[in-house]
Design a protein around this motif. Structure first.
Motif, PDB file in Angstrom:
ATOM      1  N   GLU A   4       0.839  -1.196   0.000  1.00 50.30           N
ATOM      2  CA  GLU A   4       0.000   0.000   0.000  1.00 50.30           C
ATOM      3  C   GLU A   4       0.868   1.238   0.000  1.00 50.30           C
ATOM      4  OE1 GLU A   4      -4.062   0.881   2.207  1.00 50.30           O
ATOM      5  OE2 GLU A   4      -2.365   1.188   3.539  1.00 50.30           O
ATOM      6  N   GLU A   8      -2.331   5.273  -2.215  1.00 52.11           N
ATOM      7  CA  GLU A   8      -3.417   4.320  -2.030  1.00 52.11           C
ATOM      8  C   GLU A   8      -4.051   4.502  -0.660  1.00 52.11           C
ATOM      9  OE1 GLU A   8      -2.317   0.300  -2.687  1.00 52.11           O
ATOM     10  OE2 GLU A   8      -4.307  -0.476  -2.253  1.00 52.11           O
ATOM     11  N   ALA A  13      -6.820   5.855  -6.453  1.00 56.00           N
ATOM     12  CA  ALA A  13      -6.493   4.661  -7.232  1.00 56.00           C
ATOM     13  C   ALA A  13      -5.913   5.026  -8.586  1.00 56.00           C
ATOM     14  CB  ALA A  13      -7.744   3.799  -7.416  1.00 56.00           C
ATOM     15  N   THR A  38     -10.033   5.048  -4.534  1.00 56.39           N
ATOM     16  CA  THR A  38     -10.134   3.626  -4.253  1.00 56.39           C
ATOM     17  C   THR A  38     -11.569   3.282  -3.865  1.00 56.39           C
ATOM     18  OG1 THR A  38      -7.860   3.646  -3.453  1.00 56.39           O
ATOM     19  CG2 THR A  38      -9.191   1.744  -2.864  1.00 56.39           C
ATOM     20  N   GLN A  90      -2.462  -5.475 -12.820  1.00 59.62           N
ATOM     21  CA  GLN A  90      -3.251  -4.816 -11.783  1.00 59.62           C
ATOM     22  C   GLN A  90      -4.564  -4.254 -12.301  1.00 59.62           C
ATOM     23  OE1 GLN A  90      -0.803  -2.447  -8.963  1.00 59.62           O
ATOM     24  NE2 GLN A  90       0.720  -2.551 -10.577  1.00 59.62           N
ATOM     25  N   ARG A 168      -6.629  -4.756  -9.187  1.00 58.65           N
ATOM     26  CA  ARG A 168      -6.906  -3.733  -8.192  1.00 58.65           C
ATOM     27  C   ARG A 168      -7.907  -2.710  -8.709  1.00 58.65           C
ATOM     28  NH1 ARG A 168      -0.957  -1.812  -6.600  1.00 58.65           N
ATOM     29  NH2 ARG A 168      -1.870  -1.082  -4.626  1.00 58.65           N
TER      30      ARG A 168
END
Length: 257
Positions: A4, A8, A13, A38, A90, A168
């Motif tokens: 992280e 983040e 994000a 995020t 990702q 992610r």
């Protein structure tokens, strides 16, 4: 890009700054800037040709950009020396065409990339794939080939395949456009579940009702620019820009909202 980062932890994000992209002299993206938090779900709306799909392709590094920058969790991904394949691990992306391998079963379609790219043992990849298929009501289709599935089932498998890479952030490009109307709801239900589970998503869509119900924020694009962005309750009921109002009037007249 593991662990992280400060960005983040602060909730950022994806950061797109002054993005430009042209094709053969056609300026498709004209200084797009967008920050995605995020767990946020952002829906991109606008007429065909407004730049929605190109924006997603640039974020996934499928198209080189002509200007600006893109950062993923605090790391610039558009600078020199970037390993695009590492970045793409990702970022899950699903297109309107399903792009499943026709000669592979559903299970093999899903496990191929985790085994080849992530180096997962077959047993682990298959166990995780079965878990995802079960979650989205597709476990009984694991040994079928794509041509035995409905369009809605194929698109759900395509989403599961992207999720198997443990992305992610997810990019969804008009994933219901190729479907018959009666199959749209089952795909939107899957996306809604992902949103409820906290997946960060950037979604290009023509489904205005879905955007209104699911998005944290809606961005209206026209001629390669973000004209207006707001929570759906604001943008759909009280748009500030005349261009947004004009677009939404056409949508209402077409009975799509």
């Amino acid at each position: 890009m593991t662990g992280e980062t400060a960005a983040e932890a602060g909730g950022v994000a994806l950061e797109i700054t002054d993005l430009h992209k042209s094709f053969d002299g056609n300026h498709v993206l004209r200084g797009v800037s967008l920050s995605v938090a995020t767990h946020e779900v952002i829906c991109l709306i606008g007429a065909s040709g407004s730049g929605k799909s190109t924006l997603l392709r640039c974020v996934n590094l499928l198209e080189p950009i002509d200007g600006g920058r893109i950062s993923l969790f605090g790391h610039e991904i558009t600078g020199p020396g970037i390993d695009a394949n590492k970045v793409r691990r990702q970022i899950g992306i699903v297109f309107q065409s399903f792009n499943l391998f026709p000669h592979m079963t559903v299970l093999r379609n899903i496990t191929l990339a985790p085994m080849k790219v992530l180096g997962q043992p077959r047993a682990q990849a298959e166990e995780e794939a079965r878990g995802l298929l079960s979650r989205f009501g597709l476990l009984d289709k694991r040994d079928d080939y794509p041509d035995r599935l409905s369009g809605g089932q194929q698109q759900r498998v395509a989403i599961v395949r992207a999720l198997a890479m443990r992305p992610r952030i997810m990019l969804l490009d008009e994933v219901t456009s190729a479907l018959d109307p009666e199959l749209v709801a089952e795909v939107l239900e899957v996306i809604g579940e992902l949103a409820a589970g906290g997946m960060t998503m950037l979604i290009a869509t023509h489904e205005m009702g879905f955007a209104r119900e699911t998005a944290s924020r809606v961005c209206f694009l026209e001629e390669g620019r973000i004209i207006e962005q707001a929570p759906p309750g604001e943008l759909f009921t009280a748009p500030q820009d005349e261009r947004t109002r004009r677009f939404l009037r056409r949508i209402v007249e077409a009975k799509r909202l």
